[in-house]
Scaffold this active site. Structure first.
Site, mmCIF file in Angstrom:
data_model
loop_
_atom_site.group_PDB
_atom_site.id
_atom_site.type_symbol
_atom_site.label_atom_id
_atom_site.label_comp_id
_atom_site.label_asym_id
_atom_site.label_seq_id
_atom_site.Cartn_x
_atom_site.Cartn_y
_atom_site.Cartn_z
ATOM 1 N N ASP A 1 21.678 30.111 -2.427
ATOM 2 C CA ASP A 1 22.614 31.220 -2.260
ATOM 3 C C ASP A 1 23.227 31.633 -3.589
ATOM 4 O O ASP A 1 23.093 30.952 -4.603
ATOM 5 C CB ASP A 1 23.705 30.860 -1.253
ATOM 6 C CG ASP A 1 24.571 29.698 -1.720
ATOM 7 O OD1 ASP A 1 24.019 28.709 -2.240
ATOM 8 O OD2 ASP A 1 25.803 29.770 -1.587
ATOM 9 N N GLU B 1 26.134 26.849 -0.846
ATOM 10 C CA GLU B 1 26.816 26.087 -1.903
ATOM 11 C C GLU B 1 28.030 26.842 -2.416
ATOM 12 O O GLU B 1 29.112 26.274 -2.584
ATOM 13 C CB GLU B 1 25.826 25.801 -3.043
ATOM 14 C CG GLU B 1 26.310 24.767 -4.059
ATOM 15 C CD GLU B 1 27.058 25.354 -5.230
ATOM 16 O OE1 GLU B 1 27.547 24.581 -6.067
ATOM 17 O OE2 GLU B 1 27.190 26.607 -5.316
#
Length: 366
Positions: free
Chosen positions: A74, A135
């Site tokens: 991400d 994350e």
């Protein structure tokens, strides 16, 4: 153009965000399977409302040993429609988005290092890869990852700013806050004395709360404020603030978190307002001793590249925080990016290209 640079341009061109990693994950799964990995996806996305799980990839070894690498899929907001430009050996975005080198550069370094290993034809250990989700939103993928599926005794997390050679052996823990003040509405012109101004009380709480760089170890920030008012002729009855604190000292972080709660309550005493403080420990700090085997292995690989290791503690959290808390020693490795999370994010090409070679050396020495 170097293959690692071509792949970087390809992957940052795939729109992605925390909780929306589906398209990138599908591409990475195909790439890993083409390299001979067995790939499975876990249910990590469901833990935070995402559409994708962590990718867990295993390539059996042709000799003894095992090595684990991790990067996250991400990226922070404003990571759609990225257009990469190059100037004087540095990659930038078009200026209206992030570059997403955090952490696409880590993903590419791992893939490049694996390809180098396989192309050499040399025997290699079992290679394990975790590409995590969520994350940037709070290390959600790393928290949900089942580490028992891996055989490696440590993990190299390619997700840190700085030129190649920077090794991040520590990172702070992170507490998230939500402060809510409930006052009493009243007509601001006719009877303001009958109201309880929640906005005023909240401002007093924040004005008297230590923030910024509180001390050498602790930082705090309360940048998001709001009220329930839509007009100026009503005394504010609801006000709230969101913030965070970080420290490499878990005890100090816990003390500050408790102080925020008691301080807010004390400020509201005798005002008639109600105050609630929500605090959540998102992840714990970690610190790896410089004598640890994982650091010695990384330093050795850097020396073989003609680089001197720079061992530093970082200021932000990463998947290494959750892995270390679970008992898996995990080290952060810089891949050449800087100014991440901003429109000025950039990636040093030479460091980035060499990061793939570093991964190859770490595989070779495992």
């Amino acid at each position: 153009m170097k293959p690692i640079l071509e792949e970087f341009r390809e992957l940052v061109g795939i729109d992605c965000a925390s909780g929306k990693e589906r398209m990138l994950a599908d591409v990475l799964k195909r790439k890993l399977e083409a390299l001979g990995f067995t790939v499975r996806e876990d249910e990590a996305g469901r833990t935070f409302g995402g559409d994708t799980g962590n990718l867990i990839a295993i390539l059996p070894g042709t000799r003894k040993g095992s090595v684990l690498f991790c990067s996250h899929m991400d990226r922070v907001k404003n990571g759609h429609g990225i257009k990469v430009r190059e100037k004087d050996g540095v990659l930038y975005s078009g200026g209206d988005t992030i570059l997403a080198a955090d952490d696409v550069s880590g993903i590419c370094a791992i893939l490049d290092g694996v390809r180098r290993t396989l192309s050499s034809g040399n025997p290699h250990p079992r290679i394990e890869i975790a590409f995590t989700v969520g994350e940037e939103a709070g290390l959600f993928g790393g928290k949900a990852l089942d580490l028992s599926v891996f055989q490696s005794s440590c993990c190299f997390v390619l997700d840190s700013p700085g030129l190649l050679g920077r090794l991040v052996n520590g990172a702070p823990g992170h507490v998230r806050f939500a402060i809510h003040v409930k006052g009493k509405p009243a007509h601001a012109g006719n009877e303001p004395e009958n109201g309880i101004n929640a906005a005023h009380i909240l401002c007093h709480i924040l004005d008297t709360l230590p923030d910024g760089r509180v001390n050498e170890e602790l930082v705090a920030n309360f940048p998001i404020l709001g009220t329930g008012n839509e007009s100026t002729n009503v005394v504010c009855a609801d006000a709230w603030a969101k913030g965070e604190a970080r420290s490499r000292n878990l005890e100090e972080l816990s003390r500050y978190a408790e102080f925020v709660k008691t301080h807010a309550e004390d400020c509201a005493k005798k005002t008639g307002a109600l105050v609630s403080v929500e605090k959540e420990l998102l992840y714990e700090p970690f610190l790896i001793e410089e004598t640890a085997p994982i650091l010695q292995k990384a330093k050795k690989a850097l020396r073989r590249l003609g680089l001197t290791a720079r061992v530093e503690a970082g200021g932000g959290g990463m998947d290494a925080n959750t892995f270390n808390a679970k008992g898996l020693t995990s080290l952060g490795i810089a891949t050449g990016y800087s100014k991440n999370h901003t429109l000025e994010e950039n990636l040093d090409e030479l460091s980035f290209i060499k990061s793939g070679r570093l991964v190859e050396l770490l595989i070779e020495d495992s």
